[in-house]
Enzyme design. Sequence first.
Site, PDB file in Angstrom:
ATOM      1  N   CYS A  68      -3.334  60.512  69.334  1.00 51.93           N
ATOM      2  CA  CYS A  68      -4.613  61.210  69.538  1.00 51.93           C
ATOM      3  C   CYS A  68      -5.697  60.193  69.880  1.00 51.93           C
ATOM      4  CB  CYS A  68      -4.986  61.967  68.265  1.00 51.93           C
ATOM      5  SG  CYS A  68      -6.659  62.610  68.286  1.00 51.93           S
ATOM      6  N   CYS A  74     -12.360  60.900  64.536  1.00 50.83           N
ATOM      7  CA  CYS A  74     -12.298  62.308  64.110  1.00 50.83           C
ATOM      8  C   CYS A  74     -11.770  62.438  62.682  1.00 50.83           C
ATOM      9  CB  CYS A  74     -11.389  63.076  65.075  1.00 50.83           C
ATOM     10  SG  CYS A  74     -11.143  64.790  64.609  1.00 50.83           S
ATOM     11  N   CYS A  77      -7.541  64.858  61.109  1.00 52.17           N
ATOM     12  CA  CYS A  77      -6.213  64.506  60.579  1.00 52.17           C
ATOM     13  C   CYS A  77      -6.319  63.224  59.760  1.00 52.17           C
ATOM     14  CB  CYS A  77      -5.234  64.261  61.719  1.00 52.17           C
ATOM     15  SG  CYS A  77      -4.915  65.722  62.726  1.00 52.17           S
ATOM     16  N   CYS A 150      -7.133  68.985  71.201  1.00 45.63           N
ATOM     17  CA  CYS A 150      -6.715  68.657  69.836  1.00 45.63           C
ATOM     18  C   CYS A 150      -5.192  68.575  69.856  1.00 45.63           C
ATOM     19  CB  CYS A 150      -7.189  69.743  68.870  1.00 45.63           C
ATOM     20  SG  CYS A 150      -6.510  69.503  67.223  1.00 45.63           S
ATOM     21  N   GLN A 257      -0.723  81.911  57.971  1.00 46.13           N
ATOM     22  CA  GLN A 257      -0.388  80.488  57.905  1.00 46.13           C
ATOM     23  C   GLN A 257      -0.536  79.855  59.284  1.00 46.13           C
ATOM     24  OE1 GLN A 257       0.214  78.884  55.178  1.00 46.13           O
ATOM     25  NE2 GLN A 257       0.944  80.344  53.662  1.00 46.13           N
ATOM     26  N   TYR A 286      -0.822  87.340  44.761  1.00 49.36           N
ATOM     27  CA  TYR A 286      -1.613  86.597  45.765  1.00 49.36           C
ATOM     28  C   TYR A 286      -0.974  86.841  47.142  1.00 49.36           C
ATOM     29  CZ  TYR A 286      -2.702  84.152  41.419  1.00 49.36           C
ATOM     30  OH  TYR A 286      -3.040  83.837  40.122  1.00 49.36           O
ATOM     31  N   ASP A 356       1.938  82.848  44.929  1.00 47.23           N
ATOM     32  CA  ASP A 356       1.420  81.997  46.011  1.00 47.23           C
ATOM     33  C   ASP A 356      -0.095  81.881  45.866  1.00 47.23           C
ATOM     34  OD1 ASP A 356       1.043  80.542  48.313  1.00 47.23           O
ATOM     35  OD2 ASP A 356       1.622  82.136  49.701  1.00 47.23           O
ATOM     36  N   CYS A 383       0.043  75.120  47.484  1.00 39.06           N
ATOM     37  CA  CYS A 383      -0.477  74.114  48.418  1.00 39.06           C
ATOM     38  C   CYS A 383      -1.152  72.991  47.640  1.00 39.06           C
ATOM     39  CB  CYS A 383      -1.446  74.747  49.420  1.00 39.06           C
ATOM     40  SG  CYS A 383      -2.790  75.629  48.636  1.00 39.06           S
TER      41      CYS A 383
END
Length: 426
Positions: A68, A74, A77, A150, A257, A286, A356, A383
């Site tokens: 990138c 940036c 990421c 991107c 997602q 959830y 979740d 997550c």
Amino acid sequence: MKNMKLKIIDFDYKGRGVAKYDNKTVFLDRGIIGDTVEAEIIGDKKNYYTAKVIETVDNSKDRTKSKCIYSKSCGGCDFLEYDYKKQLLWKKTKVENDLRRIGGVDSPVNDTLGMKTPYRYRNNIQLKVQDGKLGYYKKNSRELVEINECIIAKDEINNVIKILKNWNGLKSVNTVSIRENYLGEVMIVFVTSGEVKKFNTLLPNLIDSKVVAVFENKNTSGHYRFGKKFKKLYGEEFITEELLGLKFKLSPRSFFQVNHSQTEKLYNTAIDFLDLKNSDTLLDLYCGIGTITLLGAKNAGEVVGVEIVEDAIEDARENAELNNIDNVRFICGKSEEIVEKLLEDENLSFNKIILDPPRTGLNEELIETLLKIEPEKISYISCNPSTQARDLKLLSEKYSVDLVQPVDMFCNSVHIESVVGLNRKI
Ligand SMILES: C[S@@+](CC[C@H](N)C(=O)[O-])C[C@H]1O[C@@H](n2cnc3c(N)ncnc32)[C@H](O)[C@@H]1O
């Protein structure tokens, strides 16, 4: 304080380099594990230092050339300069460490399920707009890094970025959300504190593109991604997504997602672990717009999905109809309250459960209820490995951790998704 040489030994939860100095942890503003850097200490707290990298003295052998062109500035990421195989290994080790240190769980952790090509996967991005320029913020700053493309976003999203850059109405917009479905169709949401201006000058460029829906969203809160009201400016009311053979209607507010192929791996892992049969009563807590609920319903007997956001529950009900699935029920409310109600008022019991939750994990009240229900099997998707490990410590009173599977949903970022499979001990 004078500058010092530091060897980076880990990443923190924001993907920044971590080192040791003077028996204290040092949080750096950047760096890759294995780098030796010259750094300036900028903060000295009781238990840790914060420091700024002046220069990298010796490059880690795990450094790669970023694909990138914006990655130096940036903030989108974290890991574009870190070898992808090492990213996957770091994520597995992070899950292992959290489970052991926070959860007191020693179960083996499977290798992280990664992508063959960890680019061009994101089906949804949010770009900032400043003075009519489009981009992401710099790391830890509100300064815009203007971009033309991107590298982690899907192709049609990148085509839309090119179209939007030449539009003279961008100045009237604060953020732009661009979402692409499995057919390459695109939905755009312009978030503004006033109203979108000069849309008619953009319209001719959209006609020949794969953009099928455009919305204006008024948001003056400064906190949330979207305000309450969406106004359609062009095209369809929704786009349709496909996942593991089912169709899902996505309105501009629907959560879905961001990584399609990795989501299929994640959901398959969670559902396969439950070994569903038509005698099973499944509870999906959830549940969002009902993706996992409906996939589970294919093999289970009765299924209930619970979600706090009213709009998502409406989507979930529509998605059940769209797929002709009639053994599910969706209930809007807090998981911790609804489950209690289902037990008390309806005398329902569930022998298999999917969890979740958001990053904060489960609340203790819900864990107590789960321990009371004692389902045979639980699939816990998370997550945030740290809160997941915290919750497993409590659940391990009655459950053994028999599967731990990290899945790389957010390639080149520090974020980790993991599925844990729990079997009742007795
Ligand atoms: C990580 S998302 C999972 C969504 C869904 N399972 C999926 O894969 O698309 C977490 C969901 O939990 C919902 N949520 C947050 N707190 C909740 C609560 N106390 N009770 C029920 N749902 C909640 C959020 O609105 C969000 O949709």
